[in-house]
Design a protein around this motif. Structure first.
Motif, PDB file in Angstrom:
ATOM      1  N   LEU A 142      10.030 -42.437  68.445  1.00 13.45           N
ATOM      2  CA  LEU A 142      10.855 -41.821  69.488  1.00 13.45           C
ATOM      3  C   LEU A 142      10.161 -41.889  70.853  1.00 13.45           C
ATOM      4  O   LEU A 142      10.808 -42.162  71.873  1.00 13.45           O
ATOM      5  CB  LEU A 142      11.167 -40.363  69.141  1.00 13.45           C
ATOM      6  N   LEU A 143       8.865 -41.661  70.870  1.00 15.00           N
ATOM      7  CA  LEU A 143       8.120 -41.673  72.134  1.00 15.00           C
ATOM      8  C   LEU A 143       7.890 -43.089  72.659  1.00 15.00           C
ATOM      9  O   LEU A 143       8.084 -43.361  73.842  1.00 15.00           O
ATOM     10  CB  LEU A 143       6.766 -40.974  71.955  1.00 15.00           C
ATOM     11  N   ARG A 144       7.493 -43.984  71.796  1.00 13.19           N
ATOM     12  CA  ARG A 144       7.065 -45.322  72.232  1.00 13.19           C
ATOM     13  C   ARG A 144       8.220 -46.317  72.356  1.00 13.19           C
ATOM     14  O   ARG A 144       8.314 -47.014  73.349  1.00 13.19           O
ATOM     15  CB  ARG A 144       5.990 -45.851  71.293  1.00 13.19           C
ATOM     16  N   ASP A 145       9.068 -46.390  71.351  1.00 13.22           N
ATOM     17  CA  ASP A 145      10.164 -47.363  71.389  1.00 13.22           C
ATOM     18  C   ASP A 145      11.387 -46.836  72.141  1.00 13.22           C
ATOM     19  O   ASP A 145      11.977 -47.531  72.943  1.00 13.22           O
ATOM     20  CB  ASP A 145      10.595 -47.767  69.978  1.00 13.22           C
ATOM     21  N   MET A 146      11.746 -45.595  71.842  1.00 16.44           N
ATOM     22  CA  MET A 146      12.967 -45.041  72.414  1.00 16.44           C
ATOM     23  C   MET A 146      12.742 -44.390  73.778  1.00 16.44           C
ATOM     24  O   MET A 146      13.693 -44.101  74.482  1.00 16.44           O
ATOM     25  CB  MET A 146      13.599 -44.028  71.449  1.00 16.44           C
ATOM     26  N   LYS A 147      11.481 -44.131  74.117  1.00 12.43           N
ATOM     27  CA  LYS A 147      11.121 -43.517  75.416  1.00 12.43           C
ATOM     28  C   LYS A 147      11.733 -42.131  75.584  1.00 12.43           C
ATOM     29  O   LYS A 147      12.062 -41.719  76.686  1.00 12.43           O
ATOM     30  CB  LYS A 147      11.507 -44.417  76.599  1.00 12.43           C
ATOM     31  N   TYR A 148      11.873 -41.408  74.470  1.00 10.57           N
ATOM     32  CA  TYR A 148      12.343 -40.033  74.548  1.00 10.57           C
ATOM     33  C   TYR A 148      11.249 -39.182  75.205  1.00 10.57           C
ATOM     34  O   TYR A 148      10.061 -39.446  75.031  1.00 10.57           O
ATOM     35  CB  TYR A 148      12.631 -39.471  73.161  1.00 10.57           C
ATOM     36  N   ASN A 149      11.652 -38.173  75.916  1.00 14.43           N
ATOM     37  CA  ASN A 149      10.735 -37.270  76.600  1.00 14.43           C
ATOM     38  C   ASN A 149      10.113 -36.319  75.583  1.00 14.43           C
ATOM     39  O   ASN A 149      10.833 -35.587  74.897  1.00 14.43           O
ATOM     40  CB  ASN A 149      11.518 -36.492  77.663  1.00 14.43           C
ATOM     41  N   GLY A 193      24.232 -48.582  63.850  1.00 13.17           N
ATOM     42  CA  GLY A 193      23.236 -49.583  63.476  1.00 13.17           C
ATOM     43  C   GLY A 193      21.905 -49.390  64.174  1.00 13.17           C
ATOM     44  O   GLY A 193      20.974 -50.175  63.969  1.00 13.17           O
ATOM     45  N   ALA A 194      21.769 -48.329  64.987  1.00 12.93           N
ATOM     46  CA  ALA A 194      20.536 -48.084  65.724  1.00 12.93           C
ATOM     47  C   ALA A 194      20.452 -46.611  66.126  1.00 12.93           C
ATOM     48  O   ALA A 194      21.466 -45.913  66.125  1.00 12.93           O
ATOM     49  CB  ALA A 194      20.477 -48.965  66.972  1.00 12.93           C
ATOM     50  N   VAL A 195      19.272 -46.199  66.483  1.00 13.89           N
ATOM     51  CA  VAL A 195      19.054 -44.845  67.014  1.00 13.89           C
ATOM     52  C   VAL A 195      19.650 -44.823  68.417  1.00 13.89           C
ATOM     53  O   VAL A 195      19.468 -45.774  69.170  1.00 13.89           O
ATOM     54  CB  VAL A 195      17.543 -44.515  67.029  1.00 13.89           C
ATOM     55  N   PRO A 196      20.362 -43.757  68.775  1.00 12.77           N
ATOM     56  CA  PRO A 196      21.023 -43.723  70.096  1.00 12.77           C
ATOM     57  C   PRO A 196      20.017 -43.728  71.251  1.00 12.77           C
ATOM     58  O   PRO A 196      18.974 -43.094  71.188  1.00 12.77           O
ATOM     59  CB  PRO A 196      21.824 -42.417  70.065  1.00 12.77           C
ATOM     60  N   GLU A 197      20.388 -44.482  72.287  1.00 13.57           N
ATOM     61  CA  GLU A 197      19.591 -44.502  73.534  1.00 13.57           C
ATOM     62  C   GLU A 197      19.754 -43.167  74.200  1.00 13.57           C
ATOM     63  O   GLU A 197      20.714 -42.459  74.001  1.00 13.57           O
ATOM     64  CB  GLU A 197      20.088 -45.611  74.462  1.00 13.57           C
ATOM     65  N   TRP A 198      18.821 -42.860  75.057  1.00 16.73           N
ATOM     66  CA  TRP A 198      18.901 -41.606  75.768  1.00 16.73           C
ATOM     67  C   TRP A 198      19.678 -41.735  77.024  1.00 16.73           C
ATOM     68  O   TRP A 198      19.516 -42.360  77.947  1.00 16.73           O
ATOM     69  CB  TRP A 198      17.505 -41.107  76.057  1.00 16.73           C
TER      70      TRP A 198
END
Length: 157
Positions: free
Chosen positions: A58-65, A152-157
């Motif tokens: 979540l932190l590295r690929d998705m760039k979630y805060n 098919g993927a984790v939602p973008e923020w």
């Protein structure tokens, strides 16, 4: 809540590539991992390993805060205290994504998804995810139609 007619395809997030980012130590005969969000040492159980790999994803690929991610947050479900594995909040601090983690050897099933949906009752997140580290499923919840669809993927923020 109505279900999709065809079984979903699991998502492979390739979480093993984040193993090198985990801080692990031996304390007596127990392996410990430093929790990325709470910054405390935890016993490295299989489910905890999956949880920490997902946090790295979540932190590295998705760039979630990181300030909008909670781990093992308490939530009351029908008056009973429960804990969410990972809960992500949106920019308005509303629950956004609930993730239920299982150990890698635990097969994901309809029961696993039901457990996550049960925890979601009071939260009403738009996205629900289950993962055992090898396979993951993400569903978008439509409360108006009481239905959901797998993504098919984790939602973008």
């Amino acid at each position: 809540m109505s279900q999709p007619t065809s079984p979903p395809k699991p998502i492979d997030l390739r979480l093993d590539r984040f193993s090198g980012y985990l801080s692990i130590k031996l304390e007596g005969d127990r392996r410990m991992v430093l929790g990325e969000i709470r910054k405390k040492w935890l016993v490295l159980q299989p489910e905890e390993f999956v949880r920490q790999l997902l946090v790295q994803f979540l932190l590295r690929d998705m760039k979630y805060n990181r300030n909008r991610i909670t781990v093992e947050r308490g939530v009351a479900v029908n008056g009973d205290p429960k804990r969410t594995d990972i809960l992500v909040f949106d920019v308005h601090m509303r629950p956004y994504l609930l993730i239920e983690c299982k150990a890698p050897k635990v097969p994901l099933s309809t029961d696993t998804f039901r457990q996550a949906a049960h925890y979601n009752g009071p939260l009403q997140v738009p996205y629900l995810m289950i993962s055992n580290g090898r396979e993951s499923y993400v569903a978008q919840i439509d409360y108006a139609t009481e239905s959901y669809r797998f993504l098919g993927a984790v939602p973008e923020w």
